[in-house]
Design a protein around this motif. Structure first.
Motif, PDB file in Angstrom:
ATOM      1  N   SER A  77       0.841  -1.210   0.000  1.00  0.00           N
ATOM      2  CA  SER A  77       0.000   0.000   0.000  1.00  0.00           C
ATOM      3  C   SER A  77       0.868   1.248   0.000  1.00  0.00           C
ATOM      4  CB  SER A  77      -0.942  -0.008   1.206  1.00  0.00           C
ATOM      5  OG  SER A  77      -1.790  -1.138   1.178  1.00  0.00           O
ATOM      6  N   ASN A  78       1.925   1.197  -0.782  1.00  0.00           N
ATOM      7  CA  ASN A  78       2.923   2.259  -0.797  1.00  0.00           C
ATOM      8  C   ASN A  78       3.412   2.448  -2.217  1.00  0.00           C
ATOM      9  OD1 ASN A  78       4.531   4.148   0.642  1.00  0.00           O
ATOM     10  ND2 ASN A  78       4.840   2.646   2.273  1.00  0.00           N
ATOM     11  N   SER A  79       3.876   3.610  -2.523  1.00  0.00           N
ATOM     12  CA  SER A  79       4.453   3.855  -3.833  1.00  0.00           C
ATOM     13  C   SER A  79       5.703   4.700  -3.679  1.00  0.00           C
ATOM     14  CB  SER A  79       3.451   4.564  -4.755  1.00  0.00           C
ATOM     15  OG  SER A  79       3.031   5.796  -4.201  1.00  0.00           O
ATOM     16  N   ALA A  80       6.612   4.537  -4.626  1.00  0.00           N
ATOM     17  CA  ALA A  80       7.827   5.340  -4.624  1.00  0.00           C
ATOM     18  C   ALA A  80       7.505   6.712  -5.209  1.00  0.00           C
ATOM     19  CB  ALA A  80       8.917   4.656  -5.429  1.00  0.00           C
ATOM     20  N   VAL A  81       7.890   7.742  -4.510  1.00  0.00           N
ATOM     21  CA  VAL A  81       7.597   9.117  -4.924  1.00  0.00           C
ATOM     22  C   VAL A  81       8.787   9.733  -5.663  1.00  0.00           C
ATOM     23  CG1 VAL A  81       7.020  11.434  -4.100  1.00  0.00           C
ATOM     24  CG2 VAL A  81       5.963   9.427  -3.037  1.00  0.00           C
ATOM     25  N   ALA A  82       9.987   9.434  -5.203  1.00  0.00           N
ATOM     26  CA  ALA A  82      11.172  10.036  -5.817  1.00  0.00           C
ATOM     27  C   ALA A  82      12.390   9.160  -5.565  1.00  0.00           C
ATOM     28  CB  ALA A  82      11.418  11.440  -5.260  1.00  0.00           C
ATOM     29  N   SER A  96       8.245   7.758   4.425  1.00  0.00           N
ATOM     30  CA  SER A  96       9.470   7.084   4.850  1.00  0.00           C
ATOM     31  C   SER A  96      10.485   7.041   3.707  1.00  0.00           C
ATOM     32  CB  SER A  96       9.158   5.664   5.318  1.00  0.00           C
ATOM     33  OG  SER A  96       8.660   4.873   4.256  1.00  0.00           O
ATOM     34  N   TYR A  97      11.696   6.623   4.035  1.00  0.00           N
ATOM     35  CA  TYR A  97      12.767   6.511   3.055  1.00  0.00           C
ATOM     36  C   TYR A  97      13.384   5.124   3.135  1.00  0.00           C
ATOM     37  CZ  TYR A  97      12.650  11.613   2.554  1.00  0.00           C
ATOM     38  OH  TYR A  97      12.253  12.908   2.300  1.00  0.00           O
ATOM     39  N   VAL A  98      13.819   4.612   1.997  1.00  0.00           N
ATOM     40  CA  VAL A  98      14.595   3.372   1.973  1.00  0.00           C
ATOM     41  C   VAL A  98      15.843   3.633   1.143  1.00  0.00           C
ATOM     42  CG1 VAL A  98      12.690   1.767   2.331  1.00  0.00           C
ATOM     43  CG2 VAL A  98      13.204   2.533   0.018  1.00  0.00           C
ATOM     44  N   THR A  99      16.930   3.009   1.526  1.00  0.00           N
ATOM     45  CA  THR A  99      18.185   3.179   0.797  1.00  0.00           C
ATOM     46  C   THR A  99      18.515   1.896   0.043  1.00  0.00           C
ATOM     47  OG1 THR A  99      19.424   2.518   2.774  1.00  0.00           O
ATOM     48  CG2 THR A  99      19.094   4.873   2.416  1.00  0.00           C
ATOM     49  N   ASP A 243       7.459   7.743 -15.192  1.00  0.00           N
ATOM     50  CA  ASP A 243       7.614   9.076 -14.601  1.00  0.00           C
ATOM     51  C   ASP A 243       8.698   9.113 -13.539  1.00  0.00           C
ATOM     52  OD1 ASP A 243       5.521   9.656 -16.232  1.00  0.00           O
ATOM     53  OD2 ASP A 243       4.030   9.925 -14.655  1.00  0.00           O
ATOM     54  N   LEU A 244       8.717   8.117 -12.669  1.00  0.00           N
ATOM     55  CA  LEU A 244       9.691   8.080 -11.581  1.00  0.00           C
ATOM     56  C   LEU A 244      11.114   8.016 -12.128  1.00  0.00           C
ATOM     57  CD1 LEU A 244       9.935   7.816  -8.438  1.00  0.00           C
ATOM     58  CD2 LEU A 244       9.973   5.336  -8.793  1.00  0.00           C
ATOM     59  N   ALA A 245      11.316   7.164 -13.125  1.00  0.00           N
ATOM     60  CA  ALA A 245      12.647   7.027 -13.722  1.00  0.00           C
ATOM     61  C   ALA A 245      13.065   8.305 -14.429  1.00  0.00           C
ATOM     62  CB  ALA A 245      12.657   5.856 -14.700  1.00  0.00           C
ATOM     63  N   GLU A 246      12.145   8.883 -15.179  1.00  0.00           N
ATOM     64  CA  GLU A 246      12.470  10.093 -15.937  1.00  0.00           C
ATOM     65  C   GLU A 246      12.822  11.248 -15.008  1.00  0.00           C
ATOM     66  OE1 GLU A 246      10.730  12.455 -19.831  1.00  0.00           O
ATOM     67  OE2 GLU A 246       9.417  11.103 -18.705  1.00  0.00           O
TER      68      GLU A 246
END
Length: 294
Positions: A77-82, A96-99, A243-246
């Motif tokens: 239930s999460n998506s990567a924003v940046a 939150s952040y993940v490395t 979009d995220l990759a670009e």
């Protein structure tokens, strides 16, 4: 060897990549980020047994207990924003952040929507929630217009016909499955659907949807005709989620550009797989080969 691998996308490609990494001996931290609350599942059955109600659950990629045994962490239930490539960091929609040491982009695609104002009668079929919403309205005796004569549209058409609905399929080109198979087997599929009572209209495009009588929707076509339906199901392809990759500076050209090893030419730590990936060596306009995990 990397210690932290993040996979963005919990679909078939992302899930298969996670399983394969463990089977190949990766012992580090492995995290899968997915927008849905579910573990990875196979999508083809959504337009078949799951839609009809013959199966109450999707076809899971592996049993739930298998993920625990594989020691795969899910950010559901999460998506990567940046993606911050300098910090090797991903910001998620929950704040939150993940490395990462290695990043795998398996973001897939989103449904291509009708170029028309939204109408409540319109359904798309990409997720389990989509299938459940359509099934709840697919009552015996109802009429349905299927827009798009590709794989999803035809599978939905045959399933809905089997559930007791009357079905009309429209396709803007002069044959079905134009992007999928040669003309001869496409004609066989056309005949097979016609035999079970699905009406096929080729060279026909939808121009408008308006409120009809008694809760129906009036579909207007480019030949000047119109017809009322209870439901509209749209299957006109997907748009790769690039979009995220670009935004992070990765090359995008009809998909996330990768080499034959699935690696981005812009960042050796980042890979792309599945519907969102396009192989740079064979990319050309109008032809976008997608890459699945080996």
């Amino acid at each position: 060897m990397p210690e932290r691998i993040i996979i963005i996308g919990a679909g078939h490609a992302g899930g298969t990549a996670a399983i394969t990494l463990r089977e190949l001996g990766f012992k580090g931290f492995l995290t899968v980020v997915g927008e849905e609350e579910h573990a990875p599942y196979e999508r083809p059955n959504l337009s078949k047994g799951f839609l009809s109600g013959e199966e109450t659950e999707p076809v899971w990629l592996v049993p739930h207990e298998r993920w625990e045994a594989l020691d795969v962490a899910f950010k559901s239930s999460n998506s990567a924003v940046a993606i911050d490539r300098e910090k090797s960091e991903i910001r998620l929609s929950d704040g939150s952040y993940v490395t990462f040491d290695t990043l795998i982009l398996a973001t897939g695609g989103r449904v291509r929507t009708l170029p028309l104002p939204h109408h409540d009668a319109v359904h798309y079929l990409r997720t389990t929630d989509d299938a459940r919403a359509l099934a709840s309205k697919a009552k015996t005796g109802a009429s349905v217009l299927v827009v798009g004569g590709g794989v999803i549209g035809l599978e939905a058409a045959s399933t809905l016909k089997g559930m007791g609905l009357s079905v009309v399929v429209i396709e803007a080109s002069d044959r079905l499955l134009g992007r999928n198979i040669p003309s001869e087997p496409a004609q066989w599929m056309t005949d097979a659907h016609t035999r079970i009572g699905v009406e096929i209209r080729l060279g026909c495009a939808l121009s408008a949807l308006t409120d009809g009588q008694n809760g129906a929707v009036t579909a207007s076509f480019d030949d000047g005709t119109s017809q009322d339906f209870d439901l509209v199901v749209v299957g006109i392809g997907i748009i790769p989620n690039t979009d995220l990759a670009e935004a992070s500076g990765l090359s995008v050209n009809g998909g996330i550009v990768v080499g034959s090893d699935y690696r981005s030419p812009d960042d050796a730590r980042i890979f792309a797989i599945g519907d969102v990936a396009v192989w740079a060596a064979v990319w050309k306009p109008g032809h976008t080969p997608r890459l699945q995990p080996a």
